[in-house]
Design a protein around this motif. Sequence first.
Motif, PDB file in Angstrom:
ATOM      1  N   LEU A   1      20.309 -42.584 -25.031  1.00 15.38           N
ATOM      2  CA  LEU A   1      18.923 -42.141 -24.949  1.00 15.38           C
ATOM      3  C   LEU A   1      18.440 -41.774 -26.340  1.00 15.38           C
ATOM      4  CD1 LEU A   1      18.908 -39.830 -21.795  1.00 15.38           C
ATOM      5  CD2 LEU A   1      18.227 -42.217 -21.947  1.00 15.38           C
ATOM      6  N   ASP A   2      17.264 -42.232 -26.678  1.00 10.50           N
ATOM      7  CA  ASP A   2      16.667 -41.915 -27.976  1.00 10.50           C
ATOM      8  C   ASP A   2      15.474 -40.996 -27.735  1.00 10.50           C
ATOM      9  OD1 ASP A   2      15.602 -41.748 -30.466  1.00 10.50           O
ATOM     10  OD2 ASP A   2      15.443 -43.906 -30.820  1.00 10.50           O
ATOM     11  N   PRO A   3      15.632 -39.697 -27.968  1.00  5.43           N
ATOM     12  CA  PRO A   3      14.535 -38.754 -27.673  1.00  5.43           C
ATOM     13  C   PRO A   3      13.232 -39.096 -28.383  1.00  5.43           C
ATOM     14  CG  PRO A   3      16.578 -37.592 -28.196  1.00  5.43           C
ATOM     15  CD  PRO A   3      16.809 -39.043 -28.526  1.00  5.43           C
TER      16      PRO A   3
ATOM     17  N   LEU B   1      11.017 -41.518 -26.227  1.00 12.92           N
ATOM     18  CA  LEU B   1      10.731 -41.200 -24.838  1.00 12.92           C
ATOM     19  C   LEU B   1       9.296 -40.685 -24.725  1.00 12.92           C
ATOM     20  CD1 LEU B   1      14.058 -39.491 -23.731  1.00 12.92           C
ATOM     21  CD2 LEU B   1      13.305 -41.839 -23.349  1.00 12.92           C
TER      22      LEU B   1
ATOM     23  N   TYR C   1      12.882 -28.061 -19.394  1.00 18.08           N
ATOM     24  CA  TYR C   1      12.180 -28.956 -18.470  1.00 18.08           C
ATOM     25  C   TYR C   1      10.867 -28.329 -18.008  1.00 18.08           C
ATOM     26  CZ  TYR C   1      11.531 -32.393 -14.779  1.00 18.08           C
ATOM     27  OH  TYR C   1      11.025 -33.399 -13.985  1.00 18.08           O
TER      28      TYR C   1
ATOM     29  N   ALA D   1      17.359 -30.018 -23.683  1.00 18.93           N
ATOM     30  CA  ALA D   1      16.374 -31.062 -23.365  1.00 18.93           C
ATOM     31  C   ALA D   1      16.952 -32.185 -22.511  1.00 18.93           C
ATOM     32  CB  ALA D   1      15.810 -31.648 -24.661  1.00 18.93           C
ATOM     33  N   SER D   2      18.166 -32.049 -22.048  1.00 22.22           N
ATOM     34  CA  SER D   2      18.823 -33.182 -21.395  1.00 22.22           C
ATOM     35  C   SER D   2      18.125 -33.618 -20.110  1.00 22.22           C
ATOM     36  CB  SER D   2      20.297 -32.857 -21.111  1.00 22.22           C
ATOM     37  OG  SER D   2      20.419 -31.851 -20.117  1.00 22.22           O
TER      38      SER D   2
ATOM     39  N   GLN E   1      14.999 -33.225 -19.217  1.00 19.97           N
ATOM     40  CA  GLN E   1      13.722 -33.843 -19.561  1.00 19.97           C
ATOM     41  C   GLN E   1      13.926 -35.285 -20.040  1.00 19.97           C
ATOM     42  OE1 GLN E   1      11.390 -31.424 -22.164  1.00 19.97           O
ATOM     43  NE2 GLN E   1       9.748 -32.908 -22.392  1.00 19.97           N
ATOM     44  N   GLN E   2      14.936 -35.516 -20.836  1.00 19.31           N
ATOM     45  CA  GLN E   2      15.209 -36.862 -21.344  1.00 19.31           C
ATOM     46  C   GLN E   2      15.680 -37.796 -20.229  1.00 19.31           C
ATOM     47  OE1 GLN E   2      17.959 -36.269 -24.572  1.00 19.31           O
ATOM     48  NE2 GLN E   2      16.521 -35.008 -25.736  1.00 19.31           N
TER      49      GLN E   2
ATOM     50  N   THR F   1      12.646 -38.621 -17.990  1.00 18.01           N
ATOM     51  CA  THR F   1      11.725 -39.521 -18.690  1.00 18.01           C
ATOM     52  C   THR F   1      12.247 -40.949 -18.666  1.00 18.01           C
ATOM     53  OG1 THR F   1      11.049 -37.721 -20.158  1.00 18.01           O
ATOM     54  CG2 THR F   1      10.513 -39.947 -20.849  1.00 18.01           C
ATOM     55  N   LYS F   2      13.528 -41.120 -18.906  1.00 11.48           N
ATOM     56  CA  LYS F   2      14.137 -42.451 -18.862  1.00 11.48           C
ATOM     57  C   LYS F   2      13.984 -43.052 -17.471  1.00 11.48           C
ATOM     58  CE  LYS F   2      16.814 -45.910 -20.190  1.00 11.48           C
ATOM     59  NZ  LYS F   2      16.368 -46.927 -21.171  1.00 11.48           N
TER      60      LYS F   2
ATOM     61  N   SER G   1      26.423 -40.176 -24.513  1.00  9.25           N
ATOM     62  CA  SER G   1      25.721 -39.007 -25.022  1.00  9.25           C
ATOM     63  C   SER G   1      26.538 -38.322 -26.107  1.00  9.25           C
ATOM     64  CB  SER G   1      25.450 -38.006 -23.893  1.00  9.25           C
ATOM     65  OG  SER G   1      24.865 -36.823 -24.402  1.00  9.25           O
TER      66      SER G   1
END
Length: 390
Positions: free
Chosen positions: A33-35, A38, A72, A154-155, A157-158, A161-162, A260
Amino acid sequence: MATLALSLTSLALLIWMGMLLFWGQFWRANQRLDPEHLVPLATWPQVAVVIPARNEAELIGVAVRSHLTQTYPSSLKVVLVDDQSTDGTAAVAREAATAVDRGDRLTILPGTAIPPGWTGKLWAMEQGFRYLAAQPTPPDYVLFTDADIEHDAASVQQLVTKAECDRLDLVSLMVQLRCESFWERLLIPAFIFFFQLLYPFPWVNNSQKQTAAAAGGCALIRFSALQRIDGLQAIRQALIDDCALGAAVKANGPIWLGLSTTIHSLRPYPDLHSIWTMITRSAYTQLNYSPWLLVGTVLGMLLVYLVAPLGVVLGLIWGDPALALTGLAGWLLMALAYWPTLRLYGGHPGLALALPVIALLYTLMTLDSARQHWAGQGGAWKGRVYSDMR
Protein backbone atom coordinates in the motif's frame (compact mmCIF):
# COMPACT_ATOMS: atom_id res chain seq x y z
CA MET A 1 29.10 -38.91 -12.69
CA ALA A 2 30.32 -35.53 -13.97
CA THR A 3 27.78 -35.70 -16.81
CA LEU A 4 24.94 -36.42 -14.38
CA ALA A 5 26.05 -33.57 -12.11
CA LEU A 6 26.19 -31.13 -15.03
CA SER A 7 22.74 -32.25 -16.21
CA LEU A 8 21.17 -31.73 -12.78
CA THR A 9 22.91 -28.39 -12.31
CA SER A 10 21.76 -27.24 -15.75
CA LEU A 11 18.21 -28.30 -14.89
CA ALA A 12 18.32 -26.32 -11.65
CA LEU A 13 19.55 -23.28 -13.59
CA LEU A 14 16.73 -23.61 -16.11
CA ILE A 15 14.19 -23.89 -13.30
CA TRP A 16 15.37 -20.64 -11.74
CA MET A 17 15.36 -18.89 -15.10
CA GLY A 18 11.82 -20.10 -15.68
CA MET A 19 10.59 -19.03 -12.25
CA LEU A 20 12.13 -15.58 -12.52
CA LEU A 21 10.63 -15.02 -15.95
CA PHE A 22 7.28 -16.77 -15.79
CA TRP A 23 6.22 -17.48 -12.18
CA GLY A 24 4.12 -14.42 -11.44
CA GLN A 25 7.05 -12.13 -10.60
CA PHE A 26 6.87 -13.58 -7.09
CA TRP A 27 10.29 -12.20 -6.26
CA ARG A 28 9.54 -8.49 -6.65
CA ALA A 29 8.20 -7.87 -3.11
CA ASN A 30 6.59 -4.67 -4.39
CA GLN A 31 2.92 -5.35 -3.68
CA ARG A 32 2.42 -2.73 -0.97
CA LEU A 33 0.00 0.00 0.00
CA ASP A 34 1.29 3.44 -0.91
CA PRO A 35 -0.29 6.00 1.45
CA GLU A 36 0.65 8.88 -0.86
CA HIS A 37 -1.51 7.50 -3.66
CA LEU A 38 -4.60 6.65 -1.63
CA VAL A 39 -7.52 8.96 -2.39
CA PRO A 40 -9.49 10.26 0.65
CA LEU A 41 -13.09 9.05 0.67
CA ALA A 42 -16.15 11.28 0.82
CA THR A 43 -17.76 8.95 3.37
CA TRP A 44 -16.04 6.33 5.50
CA PRO A 45 -17.57 2.87 6.06
CA GLN A 46 -18.03 1.41 9.52
CA VAL A 47 -15.37 -1.10 10.58
CA ALA A 48 -15.23 -3.72 13.29
CA VAL A 49 -11.96 -5.37 14.31
CA VAL A 50 -12.21 -9.01 15.41
CA ILE A 51 -9.30 -10.39 17.43
CA PRO A 52 -9.30 -14.09 18.37
CA ALA A 53 -7.11 -14.48 21.45
CA ARG A 54 -6.07 -17.45 23.55
CA ASN A 55 -3.62 -16.89 26.40
CA GLU A 56 -2.17 -13.68 24.94
CA ALA A 57 -1.90 -11.57 28.10
CA GLU A 58 1.69 -10.66 27.32
CA LEU A 59 0.93 -9.04 23.96
CA ILE A 60 -2.81 -8.29 23.80
CA GLY A 61 -2.54 -4.90 25.50
CA VAL A 62 -0.29 -3.46 22.80
CA ALA A 63 -2.46 -4.97 20.05
CA VAL A 64 -5.74 -3.63 21.43
CA ARG A 65 -4.26 -0.19 22.07
CA SER A 66 -3.03 0.03 18.48
CA HIS A 67 -6.62 -0.42 17.24
CA LEU A 68 -8.30 1.87 19.71
CA THR A 69 -5.92 4.72 18.84
CA GLN A 70 -6.46 4.55 15.08
CA THR A 71 -6.90 7.79 13.17
CA TYR A 72 -9.80 6.26 11.23
CA PRO A 73 -12.37 9.03 10.63
CA SER A 74 -15.50 6.88 11.13
CA SER A 75 -16.91 4.26 13.47
CA LEU A 76 -14.36 1.65 14.51
CA LYS A 77 -15.03 -0.90 17.23
CA VAL A 78 -12.97 -3.80 18.53
CA VAL A 79 -14.37 -7.23 19.35
CA LEU A 80 -12.02 -9.47 21.31
CA VAL A 81 -13.03 -13.12 21.36
CA ASP A 82 -11.37 -14.56 24.46
CA ASP A 83 -10.85 -18.20 23.50
CA GLN A 84 -10.98 -19.73 26.98
CA SER A 85 -7.77 -18.05 28.11
CA THR A 86 -6.38 -18.90 31.54
CA ASP A 87 -3.84 -16.07 31.84
CA GLY A 88 -6.09 -13.02 32.21
CA THR A 89 -6.05 -12.00 28.54
CA ALA A 90 -9.46 -10.31 28.77
CA ALA A 91 -8.49 -8.29 31.85
CA VAL A 92 -5.31 -7.02 30.21
CA ALA A 93 -7.26 -5.99 27.09
CA ARG A 94 -9.82 -4.16 29.22
CA GLU A 95 -7.09 -2.33 31.10
CA ALA A 96 -5.47 -1.26 27.82
CA ALA A 97 -8.77 0.15 26.56
CA THR A 98 -9.36 2.03 29.81
CA ALA A 99 -5.84 3.47 29.71
CA VAL A 100 -6.57 5.21 26.38
CA ASP A 101 -10.14 6.14 27.41
CA ARG A 102 -11.69 3.88 24.76
CA GLY A 103 -13.39 1.31 26.93
CA ASP A 104 -16.73 1.91 25.18
CA ARG A 105 -15.25 0.77 21.86
CA LEU A 106 -14.08 -2.62 23.13
CA THR A 107 -16.37 -5.64 23.38
CA ILE A 108 -15.04 -8.82 24.96
CA LEU A 109 -16.81 -12.05 24.05
CA PRO A 110 -16.11 -15.08 26.25
CA GLY A 111 -15.39 -17.86 23.79
CA THR A 112 -17.42 -21.05 23.99
CA ALA A 113 -16.22 -24.64 23.63
CA ILE A 114 -15.09 -25.64 20.14
CA PRO A 115 -17.78 -27.58 18.25
CA PRO A 116 -16.72 -30.77 16.41
CA GLY A 117 -15.10 -30.05 13.07
CA TRP A 118 -13.78 -26.59 13.90
CA THR A 119 -10.29 -25.34 14.67
CA GLY A 120 -9.98 -23.06 17.68
CA LYS A 121 -8.99 -19.86 15.89
CA LEU A 122 -11.67 -20.16 13.22
CA TRP A 123 -14.34 -20.87 15.81
CA ALA A 124 -13.28 -17.74 17.68
CA MET A 125 -13.44 -15.74 14.45
CA GLU A 126 -16.86 -17.24 13.68
CA GLN A 127 -18.16 -16.14 17.08
CA GLY A 128 -17.00 -12.61 16.32
CA PHE A 129 -18.74 -12.73 12.94
CA ARG A 130 -22.00 -14.03 14.43
CA TYR A 131 -21.96 -11.31 17.08
CA LEU A 132 -21.55 -8.61 14.45
CA ALA A 133 -24.18 -10.14 12.17
CA ALA A 134 -26.67 -10.05 15.03
CA GLN A 135 -26.22 -6.30 15.61
CA PRO A 136 -28.96 -3.91 14.42
CA THR A 137 -26.43 -2.31 12.08
CA PRO A 138 -23.60 -4.67 11.11
CA PRO A 139 -20.33 -3.04 10.03
CA ASP A 140 -19.42 -2.51 6.40
CA TYR A 141 -16.05 -4.21 6.92
CA VAL A 142 -14.54 -6.58 9.43
CA LEU A 143 -10.81 -6.64 10.04
CA PHE A 144 -9.58 -10.01 11.22
CA THR A 145 -6.25 -9.65 12.95
CA ASP A 146 -4.17 -11.56 15.49
CA ALA A 147 -3.60 -10.84 19.15
CA ASP A 148 0.13 -10.34 18.60
CA ILE A 149 -0.13 -7.70 15.84
CA GLU A 150 0.54 -4.00 16.38
CA HIS A 151 -1.04 -1.74 13.75
CA ASP A 152 0.22 1.72 12.95
CA ALA A 153 -2.31 4.50 13.53
CA ALA A 154 -3.31 4.87 9.86
CA SER A 155 -3.51 1.20 8.90
CA VAL A 156 -7.30 0.81 8.98
CA GLN A 157 -7.79 3.99 6.96
CA GLN A 158 -5.32 2.76 4.33
CA LEU A 159 -6.87 -0.71 4.15
CA VAL A 160 -10.40 0.66 3.74
CA THR A 161 -9.30 3.18 1.12
CA LYS A 162 -7.69 0.41 -0.91
CA ALA A 163 -10.81 -1.75 -0.66
CA GLU A 164 -13.20 1.06 -1.56
CA CYS A 165 -11.18 2.57 -4.41
CA ASP A 166 -10.45 -0.78 -6.08
CA ARG A 167 -13.82 -2.35 -5.14
CA LEU A 168 -12.18 -5.27 -3.42
CA ASP A 169 -13.86 -7.85 -1.18
CA LEU A 170 -10.64 -8.60 0.69
CA VAL A 171 -7.51 -6.58 1.37
CA SER A 172 -4.83 -8.45 3.27
CA LEU A 173 -1.31 -7.59 4.33
CA MET A 174 1.55 -9.87 5.27
CA VAL A 175 2.64 -8.01 8.39
CA GLN A 176 6.31 -7.55 9.10
CA LEU A 177 7.47 -10.36 11.33
CA ARG A 178 9.96 -9.75 14.10
CA CYS A 179 13.51 -10.04 12.82
CA GLU A 180 15.90 -9.33 15.69
CA SER A 181 17.58 -12.52 16.91
CA PHE A 182 20.17 -14.41 14.88
CA TRP A 183 17.71 -17.13 13.92
CA GLU A 184 15.01 -14.62 13.02
CA ARG A 185 17.39 -12.74 10.73
CA LEU A 186 18.47 -16.02 9.14
CA LEU A 187 15.09 -17.72 8.68
CA ILE A 188 12.18 -15.26 8.87
CA PRO A 189 12.75 -13.41 5.54
CA ALA A 190 12.93 -16.79 3.82
CA PHE A 191 9.57 -17.70 5.34
CA ILE A 192 8.04 -14.72 3.53
CA PHE A 193 9.99 -15.56 0.37
CA PHE A 194 8.73 -19.15 0.28
CA PHE A 195 5.17 -17.90 0.85
CA GLN A 196 5.53 -15.56 -2.12
CA LEU A 197 6.85 -18.44 -4.18
CA LEU A 198 3.86 -20.62 -3.31
CA TYR A 199 1.35 -17.79 -3.83
CA PRO A 200 2.79 -15.12 -6.16
CA PHE A 201 1.13 -11.91 -5.00
CA PRO A 202 0.58 -10.50 -8.53
CA TRP A 203 -1.35 -13.68 -9.38
CA VAL A 204 -3.35 -13.49 -6.15
CA ASN A 205 -4.24 -9.90 -7.05
CA ASN A 206 -5.24 -10.79 -10.61
CA SER A 207 -8.95 -11.63 -10.81
CA GLN A 208 -8.25 -13.70 -13.94
CA LYS A 209 -5.96 -16.07 -12.02
CA GLN A 210 -7.15 -18.82 -9.70
CA THR A 211 -4.26 -18.34 -7.25
CA ALA A 212 -5.70 -17.12 -3.94
CA ALA A 213 -4.22 -16.41 -0.52
CA ALA A 214 -4.41 -14.05 2.41
CA ALA A 215 -2.44 -13.28 5.54
CA GLY A 216 -4.30 -14.02 8.74
CA GLY A 217 -2.54 -11.31 10.72
CA CYS A 218 -4.30 -8.57 8.75
CA ALA A 219 -7.33 -9.32 6.59
CA LEU A 220 -9.97 -6.66 5.92
CA ILE A 221 -13.13 -8.24 4.46
CA ARG A 222 -16.25 -6.58 3.14
CA PHE A 223 -18.98 -7.76 5.49
CA SER A 224 -21.36 -8.57 2.65
CA ALA A 225 -18.67 -10.80 1.12
CA LEU A 226 -18.26 -12.57 4.45
CA GLN A 227 -22.01 -13.09 4.65
CA ARG A 228 -21.99 -14.40 1.09
CA ILE A 229 -19.68 -17.26 2.08
CA ASP A 230 -21.64 -17.86 5.31
CA GLY A 231 -18.94 -16.59 7.61
CA LEU A 232 -16.17 -19.04 8.41
CA GLN A 233 -18.31 -22.15 7.96
CA ALA A 234 -16.83 -23.18 4.63
CA ILE A 235 -13.28 -23.22 5.97
CA ARG A 236 -13.98 -24.31 9.57
CA GLN A 237 -11.56 -27.26 9.37
CA ALA A 238 -8.68 -25.40 7.73
CA LEU A 239 -5.39 -25.28 9.64
CA ILE A 240 -3.95 -22.86 7.09
CA ASP A 241 -6.98 -20.66 7.59
CA ASP A 242 -5.74 -17.45 5.94
CA CYS A 243 -5.16 -19.00 2.53
CA ALA A 244 -8.43 -20.91 2.77
CA LEU A 245 -10.24 -17.66 3.54
CA GLY A 246 -8.56 -15.95 0.60
CA ALA A 247 -9.68 -18.74 -1.74
CA ALA A 248 -13.26 -18.66 -0.43
CA VAL A 249 -13.57 -14.90 -0.90
CA LYS A 250 -11.87 -14.82 -4.31
CA ALA A 251 -14.32 -17.39 -5.63
CA ASN A 252 -16.95 -14.64 -5.43
CA GLY A 253 -15.03 -11.39 -5.78
CA PRO A 254 -11.65 -9.68 -6.22
CA ILE A 255 -9.01 -9.73 -3.49
CA TRP A 256 -5.64 -8.11 -2.91
CA LEU A 257 -2.62 -9.30 -0.92
CA GLY A 258 0.44 -7.23 -0.15
CA LEU A 259 3.37 -6.69 2.19
CA SER A 260 3.59 -4.21 5.04
CA THR A 261 6.47 -2.47 6.77
CA THR A 262 4.29 -0.52 9.22
CA ILE A 263 2.18 -3.31 10.76
CA HIS A 264 4.33 -5.51 12.98
CA SER A 265 4.08 -8.90 14.58
CA LEU A 266 5.15 -8.79 18.23
CA ARG A 267 5.62 -12.56 18.42
CA PRO A 268 9.27 -13.32 19.22
CA TYR A 269 11.13 -16.27 17.74
CA PRO A 270 14.39 -16.00 19.68
CA ASP A 271 15.85 -19.40 18.85
CA LEU A 272 15.77 -22.18 16.28
CA HIS A 273 13.36 -24.26 18.33
CA SER A 274 10.67 -21.57 18.34
CA ILE A 275 10.86 -21.09 14.56
CA TRP A 276 11.01 -24.86 14.06
CA THR A 277 7.80 -25.25 16.07
CA MET A 278 6.08 -22.51 14.07
CA ILE A 279 6.90 -24.17 10.75
CA THR A 280 6.24 -27.78 11.73
CA ARG A 281 2.78 -26.84 12.96
CA SER A 282 1.44 -26.47 9.41
CA ALA A 283 4.11 -27.51 6.86
CA TYR A 284 2.69 -30.99 6.26
CA THR A 285 -0.82 -29.54 6.18
CA GLN A 286 0.34 -27.40 3.25
CA LEU A 287 1.11 -30.69 1.45
CA ASN A 288 -2.41 -31.95 2.14
CA TYR A 289 -0.96 -34.71 4.34
CA SER A 290 0.22 -36.54 1.23
CA PRO A 291 3.35 -38.76 1.49
CA TRP A 292 3.75 -38.47 -2.28
CA LEU A 293 3.68 -34.67 -2.17
CA LEU A 294 6.16 -34.85 0.70
CA VAL A 295 8.58 -36.93 -1.36
CA GLY A 296 8.12 -34.63 -4.35
CA THR A 297 8.66 -31.55 -2.22
CA VAL A 298 11.84 -32.87 -0.65
CA LEU A 299 13.27 -33.87 -4.02
CA GLY A 300 12.21 -30.53 -5.50
CA MET A 301 13.83 -28.55 -2.68
CA LEU A 302 17.07 -30.49 -3.07
CA LEU A 303 17.09 -29.93 -6.83
CA VAL A 304 16.12 -26.25 -6.78
CA TYR A 305 18.19 -25.06 -3.83
CA LEU A 306 21.06 -27.47 -3.18
CA VAL A 307 22.17 -28.79 -6.56
CA ALA A 308 23.57 -25.43 -7.74
CA PRO A 309 25.97 -24.79 -4.81
CA LEU A 310 26.89 -28.46 -4.80
CA GLY A 311 27.73 -28.12 -8.49
CA VAL A 312 30.07 -25.24 -7.66
CA VAL A 313 31.87 -27.32 -5.04
CA LEU A 314 32.15 -30.43 -7.19
CA GLY A 315 33.20 -28.40 -10.22
CA LEU A 316 36.06 -26.88 -8.26
CA ILE A 317 37.09 -30.24 -6.81
CA TRP A 318 36.91 -32.07 -10.14
CA GLY A 319 38.40 -29.22 -12.14
CA ASP A 320 35.25 -28.96 -14.26
CA PRO A 321 34.71 -25.27 -15.20
CA ALA A 322 31.39 -25.94 -16.96
CA LEU A 323 29.91 -27.57 -13.87
CA ALA A 324 31.24 -24.87 -11.54
CA LEU A 325 30.02 -21.99 -13.73
CA THR A 326 26.60 -23.54 -14.28
CA GLY A 327 26.19 -24.08 -10.56
CA LEU A 328 27.37 -20.55 -9.82
CA ALA A 329 24.85 -19.11 -12.30
CA GLY A 330 21.99 -20.98 -10.63
CA TRP A 331 23.18 -19.99 -7.17
CA LEU A 332 23.40 -16.32 -8.14
CA LEU A 333 19.92 -16.39 -9.71
CA MET A 334 18.35 -17.74 -6.53
CA ALA A 335 20.21 -15.12 -4.50
CA LEU A 336 18.96 -12.45 -6.91
CA ALA A 337 15.39 -13.67 -6.48
CA TYR A 338 15.70 -13.66 -2.70
CA TRP A 339 17.30 -10.23 -2.39
CA PRO A 340 14.14 -8.02 -2.63
CA THR A 341 12.49 -9.85 0.27
CA LEU A 342 15.72 -9.93 2.26
CA ARG A 343 16.16 -6.20 1.71
CA LEU A 344 12.58 -5.59 2.92
CA TYR A 345 13.68 -7.09 6.23
CA GLY A 346 16.97 -5.19 6.38
CA GLY A 347 19.02 -8.34 5.81
CA HIS A 348 22.68 -8.34 4.88
CA PRO A 349 23.21 -9.02 1.13
CA GLY A 350 25.51 -11.92 1.99
CA LEU A 351 22.55 -13.78 3.50
CA ALA A 352 21.10 -14.12 0.00
CA LEU A 353 23.87 -16.62 -0.75
CA ALA A 354 22.87 -18.60 2.35
CA LEU A 355 19.47 -19.48 0.83
CA PRO A 356 20.53 -23.10 0.08
CA VAL A 357 21.35 -23.71 3.76
CA ILE A 358 18.13 -21.98 4.81
CA ALA A 359 16.14 -24.11 2.36
CA LEU A 360 17.74 -27.25 3.77
CA LEU A 361 16.60 -26.27 7.27
CA TYR A 362 13.05 -25.68 6.01
CA THR A 363 13.13 -29.06 4.26
CA LEU A 364 14.09 -30.72 7.54
CA MET A 365 11.27 -28.84 9.28
CA THR A 366 8.82 -30.14 6.67
CA LEU A 367 10.00 -33.70 7.23
CA ASP A 368 9.62 -33.24 10.97
CA SER A 369 6.12 -31.83 10.43
CA ALA A 370 5.19 -35.06 8.65
CA ARG A 371 6.75 -37.12 11.43
CA GLN A 372 4.74 -35.26 14.05
CA HIS A 373 1.55 -35.75 12.07
CA TRP A 374 2.14 -39.50 11.78
CA ALA A 375 2.80 -39.58 15.54
CA GLY A 376 -0.49 -37.78 16.22
CA GLN A 377 1.24 -34.61 17.36
CA GLY A 378 0.66 -32.36 14.34
CA GLY A 379 -0.97 -28.95 14.42
CA ALA A 380 -0.21 -28.25 18.08
CA TRP A 381 -0.99 -24.69 19.19
CA LYS A 382 -1.83 -23.12 22.55
CA GLY A 383 -2.30 -26.48 24.25
CA ARG A 384 -4.44 -27.96 21.49
CA VAL A 385 -3.45 -30.58 18.93
CA TYR A 386 -5.20 -30.72 15.56
CA SER A 387 -4.80 -33.78 13.39
CA ASP A 388 -6.07 -34.35 9.86
CA MET A 389 -9.66 -33.09 10.16
CA ARG A 390 -10.79 -33.92 6.67
